[in-house]
Motif scaffolding. Sequence first.
Motif, PDB file in Angstrom:
ATOM      1  N   HIS A 100      -9.616  -1.578  -2.567  1.00 23.88           N
ATOM      2  CA  HIS A 100      -8.905  -0.312  -2.373  1.00 23.88           C
ATOM      3  C   HIS A 100      -7.668  -0.287  -3.262  1.00 23.88           C
ATOM      4  O   HIS A 100      -6.911  -1.249  -3.306  1.00 23.88           O
ATOM      5  CB  HIS A 100      -8.492  -0.156  -0.904  1.00 23.88           C
ATOM      6  CG  HIS A 100      -7.993   1.218  -0.576  1.00 23.88           C
ATOM      7  ND1 HIS A 100      -8.809   2.208  -0.088  1.00 23.88           N
ATOM      8  CD2 HIS A 100      -6.758   1.773  -0.685  1.00 23.88           C
ATOM      9  CE1 HIS A 100      -8.104   3.303   0.103  1.00 23.88           C
ATOM     10  NE2 HIS A 100      -6.853   3.064  -0.251  1.00 23.88           N
ATOM     11  N   PRO A 101      -7.431   0.786  -3.993  1.00 24.06           N
ATOM     12  CA  PRO A 101      -6.271   0.838  -4.896  1.00 24.06           C
ATOM     13  C   PRO A 101      -4.953   0.593  -4.163  1.00 24.06           C
ATOM     14  O   PRO A 101      -4.735   1.114  -3.070  1.00 24.06           O
ATOM     15  CB  PRO A 101      -6.323   2.272  -5.452  1.00 24.06           C
ATOM     16  CG  PRO A 101      -7.733   2.700  -5.286  1.00 24.06           C
ATOM     17  CD  PRO A 101      -8.235   2.014  -4.049  1.00 24.06           C
ATOM     18  N   GLY A 102      -4.121  -0.218  -4.785  1.00 25.52           N
ATOM     19  CA  GLY A 102      -2.789  -0.436  -4.249  1.00 25.52           C
ATOM     20  C   GLY A 102      -2.668  -1.504  -3.187  1.00 25.52           C
ATOM     21  O   GLY A 102      -1.573  -1.786  -2.719  1.00 25.52           O
ATOM     22  N   VAL A 103      -3.782  -2.140  -2.790  1.00 24.88           N
ATOM     23  CA  VAL A 103      -3.725  -3.182  -1.760  1.00 24.88           C
ATOM     24  C   VAL A 103      -3.415  -4.517  -2.430  1.00 24.88           C
ATOM     25  O   VAL A 103      -4.188  -4.993  -3.262  1.00 24.88           O
ATOM     26  CB  VAL A 103      -5.037  -3.255  -0.953  1.00 24.88           C
ATOM     27  CG1 VAL A 103      -5.001  -4.430   0.016  1.00 24.88           C
ATOM     28  CG2 VAL A 103      -5.265  -1.953  -0.206  1.00 24.88           C
ATOM     29  N   LEU A 104      -2.277  -5.111  -2.055  1.00 21.94           N
ATOM     30  CA  LEU A 104      -1.821  -6.354  -2.691  1.00 21.94           C
ATOM     31  C   LEU A 104      -1.843  -7.547  -1.742  1.00 21.94           C
ATOM     32  O   LEU A 104      -1.272  -8.584  -2.057  1.00 21.94           O
ATOM     33  CB  LEU A 104      -0.401  -6.162  -3.249  1.00 21.94           C
ATOM     34  CG  LEU A 104      -0.207  -5.010  -4.246  1.00 21.94           C
ATOM     35  CD1 LEU A 104       1.231  -5.002  -4.754  1.00 21.94           C
ATOM     36  CD2 LEU A 104      -1.192  -5.107  -5.397  1.00 21.94           C
ATOM     37  N   ALA A 105      -2.500  -7.389  -0.575  1.00 19.79           N
ATOM     38  CA  ALA A 105      -2.578  -8.493   0.382  1.00 19.79           C
ATOM     39  C   ALA A 105      -3.946  -8.471   1.033  1.00 19.79           C
ATOM     40  O   ALA A 105      -4.622  -7.442   1.064  1.00 19.79           O
ATOM     41  CB  ALA A 105      -1.475  -8.370   1.436  1.00 19.79           C
ATOM     42  N   GLY A 106      -4.354  -9.616   1.577  1.00 17.54           N
ATOM     43  CA  GLY A 106      -5.672  -9.721   2.196  1.00 17.54           C
ATOM     44  C   GLY A 106      -5.685  -9.441   3.679  1.00 17.54           C
ATOM     45  O   GLY A 106      -6.745  -9.346   4.289  1.00 17.54           O
ATOM     46  N   SER A 107      -4.491  -9.320   4.293  1.00 18.45           N
ATOM     47  CA  SER A 107      -4.425  -9.039   5.725  1.00 18.45           C
ATOM     48  C   SER A 107      -3.056  -8.467   6.047  1.00 18.45           C
ATOM     49  O   SER A 107      -2.139  -8.505   5.231  1.00 18.45           O
ATOM     50  CB  SER A 107      -4.686 -10.306   6.547  1.00 18.45           C
ATOM     51  OG  SER A 107      -3.664 -11.261   6.311  1.00 18.45           O
ATOM     52  N   GLY A 108      -2.943  -7.936   7.259  1.00 19.63           N
ATOM     53  CA  GLY A 108      -1.660  -7.421   7.720  1.00 19.63           C
ATOM     54  C   GLY A 108      -1.378  -6.001   7.248  1.00 19.63           C
ATOM     55  O   GLY A 108      -2.235  -5.313   6.692  1.00 19.63           O
ATOM     56  N   LEU A 109      -0.146  -5.594   7.477  1.00 20.69           N
ATOM     57  CA  LEU A 109       0.298  -4.252   7.110  1.00 20.69           C
ATOM     58  C   LEU A 109       0.428  -4.140   5.594  1.00 20.69           C
ATOM     59  O   LEU A 109       1.070  -4.981   4.962  1.00 20.69           O
ATOM     60  CB  LEU A 109       1.657  -3.968   7.770  1.00 20.69           C
ATOM     61  CG  LEU A 109       2.286  -2.603   7.502  1.00 20.69           C
ATOM     62  CD1 LEU A 109       1.449  -1.491   8.104  1.00 20.69           C
ATOM     63  CD2 LEU A 109       3.707  -2.566   8.053  1.00 20.69           C
ATOM     64  N   VAL A 110      -0.188  -3.121   5.018  1.00 22.98           N
ATOM     65  CA  VAL A 110      -0.089  -2.937   3.566  1.00 22.98           C
ATOM     66  C   VAL A 110       0.452  -1.563   3.174  1.00 22.98           C
ATOM     67  O   VAL A 110       0.818  -1.352   2.024  1.00 22.98           O
ATOM     68  CB  VAL A 110      -1.435  -3.188   2.843  1.00 22.98           C
ATOM     69  CG1 VAL A 110      -1.786  -4.672   2.894  1.00 22.98           C
ATOM     70  CG2 VAL A 110      -2.550  -2.329   3.418  1.00 22.98           C
ATOM     71  N   ALA A 111       0.505  -0.615   4.118  1.00 23.24           N
ATOM     72  CA  ALA A 111       1.046   0.702   3.763  1.00 23.24           C
ATOM     73  C   ALA A 111       1.555   1.432   4.988  1.00 23.24           C
ATOM     74  O   ALA A 111       0.979   1.343   6.077  1.00 23.24           O
ATOM     75  CB  ALA A 111      -0.006   1.555   3.058  1.00 23.24           C
ATOM     76  N   VAL A 112       2.649   2.140   4.772  1.00 18.71           N
ATOM     77  CA  VAL A 112       3.178   3.118   5.715  1.00 18.71           C
ATOM     78  C   VAL A 112       2.917   4.463   5.052  1.00 18.71           C
ATOM     79  O   VAL A 112       3.449   4.742   3.975  1.00 18.71           O
ATOM     80  CB  VAL A 112       4.685   2.909   5.951  1.00 18.71           C
ATOM     81  CG1 VAL A 112       5.243   4.003   6.846  1.00 18.71           C
ATOM     82  CG2 VAL A 112       4.948   1.520   6.524  1.00 18.71           C
ATOM     83  N   CYS A 113       2.050   5.283   5.655  1.00 19.81           N
ATOM     84  CA  CYS A 113       1.569   6.507   5.010  1.00 19.81           C
ATOM     85  C   CYS A 113       2.194   7.732   5.658  1.00 19.81           C
ATOM     86  O   CYS A 113       2.024   7.959   6.861  1.00 19.81           O
ATOM     87  CB  CYS A 113       0.054   6.598   5.120  1.00 19.81           C
ATOM     88  SG  CYS A 113      -0.790   5.168   4.405  1.00 19.81           S
ATOM     89  N   LEU A 114       2.911   8.493   4.858  1.00 19.77           N
ATOM     90  CA  LEU A 114       3.597   9.692   5.322  1.00 19.77           C
ATOM     91  C   LEU A 114       2.943  10.910   4.691  1.00 19.77           C
ATOM     92  O   LEU A 114       2.844  11.009   3.461  1.00 19.77           O
ATOM     93  CB  LEU A 114       5.077   9.634   4.943  1.00 19.77           C
ATOM     94  CG  LEU A 114       5.940  10.838   5.315  1.00 19.77           C
ATOM     95  CD1 LEU A 114       6.007  11.016   6.831  1.00 19.77           C
ATOM     96  CD2 LEU A 114       7.343  10.678   4.740  1.00 19.77           C
ATOM     97  N   ASP A 115       2.493  11.839   5.526  1.00 20.72           N
ATOM     98  CA  ASP A 115       1.912  13.085   5.018  1.00 20.72           C
ATOM     99  C   ASP A 115       2.979  13.875   4.265  1.00 20.72           C
ATOM    100  O   ASP A 115       4.061  14.132   4.800  1.00 20.72           O
ATOM    101  CB  ASP A 115       1.407  13.961   6.165  1.00 20.72           C
ATOM    102  CG  ASP A 115       0.140  13.446   6.811  1.00 20.72           C
ATOM    103  OD1 ASP A 115      -0.344  12.378   6.408  1.00 20.72           O
ATOM    104  OD2 ASP A 115      -0.361  14.126   7.730  1.00 20.72           O
ATOM    105  N   VAL A 116       2.662  14.254   3.040  1.00 20.47           N
ATOM    106  CA  VAL A 116       3.577  15.054   2.227  1.00 20.47           C
ATOM    107  C   VAL A 116       2.749  16.118   1.508  1.00 20.47           C
ATOM    108  O   VAL A 116       1.796  15.788   0.806  1.00 20.47           O
ATOM    109  CB  VAL A 116       4.329  14.181   1.201  1.00 20.47           C
ATOM    110  CG1 VAL A 116       5.141  15.048   0.249  1.00 20.47           C
ATOM    111  CG2 VAL A 116       5.237  13.179   1.903  1.00 20.47           C
ATOM    112  N   ALA A 117       3.107  17.377   1.700  1.00 20.03           N
ATOM    113  CA  ALA A 117       2.435  18.449   0.996  1.00 20.03           C
ATOM    114  C   ALA A 117       2.716  18.342  -0.498  1.00 20.03           C
ATOM    115  O   ALA A 117       3.789  17.870  -0.906  1.00 20.03           O
ATOM    116  CB  ALA A 117       2.897  19.807   1.518  1.00 20.03           C
ATOM    117  N   GLU A 118       1.762  18.751  -1.311  1.00 24.94           N
ATOM    118  CA  GLU A 118       1.902  18.606  -2.766  1.00 24.94           C
ATOM    119  C   GLU A 118       3.177  19.258  -3.286  1.00 24.94           C
ATOM    120  O   GLU A 118       3.867  18.692  -4.134  1.00 24.94           O
ATOM    121  CB  GLU A 118       0.682  19.190  -3.467  1.00 24.94           C
ATOM    122  CG  GLU A 118       0.629  18.854  -4.949  1.00 24.94           C
ATOM    123  CD  GLU A 118      -0.708  19.191  -5.580  1.00 24.94           C
ATOM    124  OE1 GLU A 118      -0.797  19.070  -6.810  1.00 24.94           O
ATOM    125  OE2 GLU A 118      -1.644  19.561  -4.857  1.00 24.94           O
TER     126      GLU A 118
END
Length: 200
Positions: A100-118
């Motif tokens: 998956h693009p942007g994944v730099l670890a094999g386990s645990g938390l890898v992203a905090v995703c915030l909805d943002v309109a374009e």
Amino acid sequence: MLTGIVIDALDVARMGRFWQDATRGRTGGLRLRFTPTARPKPARKNRLHLDLAGGPDWEAEVARLLTLGATRADIGQGDVPWDVLADPEGNEFCVLRPGHPGVLAGSGLVAVCLDVAEEDRDAQTAFWRAESDWHAVEHEAWGVRLRREPADPVALVMGPPAAPKAGRNRLRPEVTRRDGEPGEFLDAGGNEFHVAPPTG
């Protein structure tokens, strides 16, 4: 500086245990803080959610999370190369598969995703660069990732689609400031975030 995520919880102890086990304690230095609420999660999708790395054996990781108390969730994602689950109180999160693009670890938390309109992307990127003190910016066609450093395992991901804002967000970023008033404020997109004083 972005230092944590605040999560409303009907059962603070249970949610704390779930997320400690779900992340295997690997949160990239972010603190997950649970605050009591009497409000069950609304049926609508959260505007902020967490992504976990599934690792090379992602199917086994999804099974492990289901055993911990997660459930499968349908937010209209269709056929996607990740798994959408919900924690014991219904908060959606994703388990990302290898490659998956942007994944730099094999386990645990890898992203905090915030909805943002374009149309809000530039304003939100500028706002969260300043508040988070995360300056490693990765621009994608769909949105933006911020990291403390280029190799940091956890990213703040901002992109569409943005869920409608209806009431207070159940998950909220927390930043630590050396100056300024602590409390709850709104970001450039109208999302709540907490300001905490520095510890020590």
